[in-house]
Design a protein around this motif. Structure first.
Motif, mmCIF file in Angstrom:
data_model
loop_
_atom_site.group_PDB
_atom_site.id
_atom_site.type_symbol
_atom_site.label_atom_id
_atom_site.label_comp_id
_atom_site.label_asym_id
_atom_site.label_seq_id
_atom_site.Cartn_x
_atom_site.Cartn_y
_atom_site.Cartn_z
ATOM 1 N N LYS A 1 0.707 -1.069 -0.128
ATOM 2 C CA LYS A 1 0.106 -0.010 0.040
ATOM 3 C C LYS A 1 0.598 1.453 -0.027
ATOM 4 N N ASP A 2 1.895 1.218 0.776
ATOM 5 C CA ASP A 2 2.940 2.420 0.769
ATOM 6 C C ASP A 2 3.597 2.658 -0.549
ATOM 7 N N ILE A 3 3.720 2.028 -1.180
ATOM 8 C CA ILE A 3 4.530 2.095 -2.746
ATOM 9 C C ILE A 3 3.457 2.805 -3.720
ATOM 10 N N LEU A 4 2.061 2.238 -3.556
ATOM 11 C CA LEU A 4 1.078 2.700 -4.169
ATOM 12 C C LEU A 4 1.042 4.267 -3.699
ATOM 13 N N GLU A 5 0.872 4.679 -2.603
ATOM 14 C CA GLU A 5 0.914 5.808 -2.211
ATOM 15 C C GLU A 5 1.817 6.891 -2.904
ATOM 16 N N ASN A 6 3.128 6.356 -2.607
ATOM 17 C CA ASN A 6 4.245 6.859 -3.026
ATOM 18 C C ASN A 6 4.305 7.299 -4.432
ATOM 19 N N SER A 7 3.504 6.293 -5.421
ATOM 20 C CA SER A 7 3.332 6.289 -6.844
ATOM 21 C C SER A 7 2.391 7.406 -7.093
ATOM 22 N N VAL A 8 1.338 7.488 -6.269
ATOM 23 C CA VAL A 8 0.425 8.681 -6.468
ATOM 24 C C VAL A 8 1.022 10.053 -6.212
ATOM 25 N N ASP A 9 1.832 10.202 -4.974
ATOM 26 C CA ASP A 9 2.459 11.144 -4.955
ATOM 27 C C ASP A 9 3.468 11.745 -5.824
ATOM 28 N N TYR A 10 4.234 10.681 -6.598
ATOM 29 C CA TYR A 10 5.140 10.942 -7.578
ATOM 30 C C TYR A 10 4.471 11.366 -8.808
ATOM 31 N N LEU A 11 3.258 11.124 -8.996
ATOM 32 C CA LEU A 11 2.535 11.598 -10.494
ATOM 33 C C LEU A 11 2.119 12.718 -10.167
ATOM 34 N N GLU A 12 1.552 13.191 -8.909
ATOM 35 C CA GLU A 12 0.863 14.499 -8.635
ATOM 36 C C GLU A 12 2.168 15.433 -8.836
ATOM 37 N N GLN A 13 3.233 15.449 -8.330
ATOM 38 C CA GLN A 13 4.496 16.181 -8.530
ATOM 39 C C GLN A 13 4.779 16.210 -9.806
ATOM 40 N N HIS A 14 4.458 15.278 -10.646
ATOM 41 C CA HIS A 14 4.893 15.507 -12.035
ATOM 42 C C HIS A 14 3.718 15.822 -13.013
ATOM 43 N N GLY A 15 2.809 16.626 -12.467
ATOM 44 C CA GLY A 15 1.657 17.315 -13.115
ATOM 45 C C GLY A 15 0.461 16.377 -13.584
ATOM 46 N N PHE A 16 0.508 15.259 -13.211
ATOM 47 C CA PHE A 16 -0.866 14.449 -13.274
ATOM 48 C C PHE A 16 -1.975 14.816 -12.698
ATOM 49 N N GLU A 17 -3.206 14.835 -13.201
ATOM 50 C CA GLU A 17 -4.269 15.389 -12.487
ATOM 51 C C GLU A 17 -5.370 14.320 -12.686
ATOM 52 N N ASN A 18 -6.665 14.704 -12.030
ATOM 53 C CA ASN A 18 -7.773 13.812 -12.001
ATOM 54 C C ASN A 18 -7.210 12.437 -11.489
ATOM 55 N N ILE A 19 -6.239 12.142 -10.438
ATOM 56 C CA ILE A 19 -5.846 10.938 -10.222
ATOM 57 C C ILE A 19 -6.977 9.805 -9.628
ATOM 58 N N LYS A 20 -7.012 8.691 -10.216
ATOM 59 C CA LYS A 20 -8.021 7.816 -9.623
ATOM 60 C C LYS A 20 -6.893 6.642 -9.141
ATOM 61 N N ALA A 21 -7.159 6.207 -8.061
ATOM 62 C CA ALA A 21 -6.121 5.005 -7.485
ATOM 63 C C ALA A 21 -6.799 4.061 -6.811
ATOM 64 N N ASP A 22 -6.372 2.889 -6.688
ATOM 65 C CA ASP A 22 -7.040 1.915 -5.815
ATOM 66 C C ASP A 22 -6.348 1.699 -4.477
ATOM 67 N N THR A 23 -6.652 2.834 -3.846
ATOM 68 C CA THR A 23 -6.051 3.413 -2.421
ATOM 69 C C THR A 23 -7.052 4.317 -1.652
ATOM 70 N N ASP A 24 -6.870 4.296 -0.408
ATOM 71 C CA ASP A 24 -7.937 5.413 0.481
ATOM 72 C C ASP A 24 -7.727 6.766 -0.041
ATOM 73 N N GLY A 25 -8.666 7.588 0.123
ATOM 74 C CA GLY A 25 -8.795 8.918 -0.197
ATOM 75 C C GLY A 25 -8.892 9.373 -1.822
ATOM 76 N N TYR A 26 -8.911 8.168 -2.600
ATOM 77 C CA TYR A 26 -8.861 8.354 -4.075
ATOM 78 C C TYR A 26 -10.378 7.729 -4.580
ATOM 79 N N GLU A 27 -10.832 7.969 -5.768
ATOM 80 C CA GLU A 27 -11.753 7.261 -6.402
ATOM 81 C C GLU A 27 -11.090 6.038 -6.911
ATOM 82 N N THR A 28 -11.581 4.957 -6.807
ATOM 83 C CA THR A 28 -11.112 3.759 -7.577
ATOM 84 C C THR A 28 -11.279 3.760 -9.368
#
Length: 124
Positions: A10-37
């Protein structure tokens, strides 16, 4: 990742979402808490469901991401990647794999096995 590995990494998935946010990705959906699946795809005539780990948008294009980590069920992972690669090619979207130190060799070998060695990896 396949469903059996999701809680373990789960921590690697959350780090990946953070990485994508820092690189300009938007409207992120992720299979983790706090995001739409992300949307799941179900294979006709079976109970097999495929859900990308992350779906995001950048510069008007849709990107599908899957996290590549060593798995006890590599056949399921290969099937998932082949499906997502085909889906994204048909719809002119992008498919990328995210991996971490200790999983590079596993990921490269898996990609070679399914003739997707042209995929560039995001290394976190």
């Amino acid at each position: 990742m396949i469903q059996a590995d999701k809680e373990k990494y789960k921590d690697i998935l959350e780090n990946s979402v953070d990485y994508l946010e820092q690189h300009g990705f938007e409207n992120i959906k992720a299979d983790t808490d706090g995001y739409e699946t992300p949307k799941s795809f179900i294979k006709k005539g079976s109970d097999v469901s495929i859900t990308p780990d992350i779906v995001a948008h950048k510069n008007g294009k849709k990107h599908y991401f899957d996290i590549s980590l060593k798995s006890e069920k590599p056949k399921l992972l290969k099937s998932k990647w082949l499906f997502l690669n085909t889906l994204t090619a048909l719809k002119s979207h992008h498919f990328r794999l995210i991996t971490t130190k200790g999983h590079y060799k596993f990921t490269s070998e898996m990609l070679d096995d399914i003739n997707l060695s042209n995929k560039s990896l995001i290394k976190i």
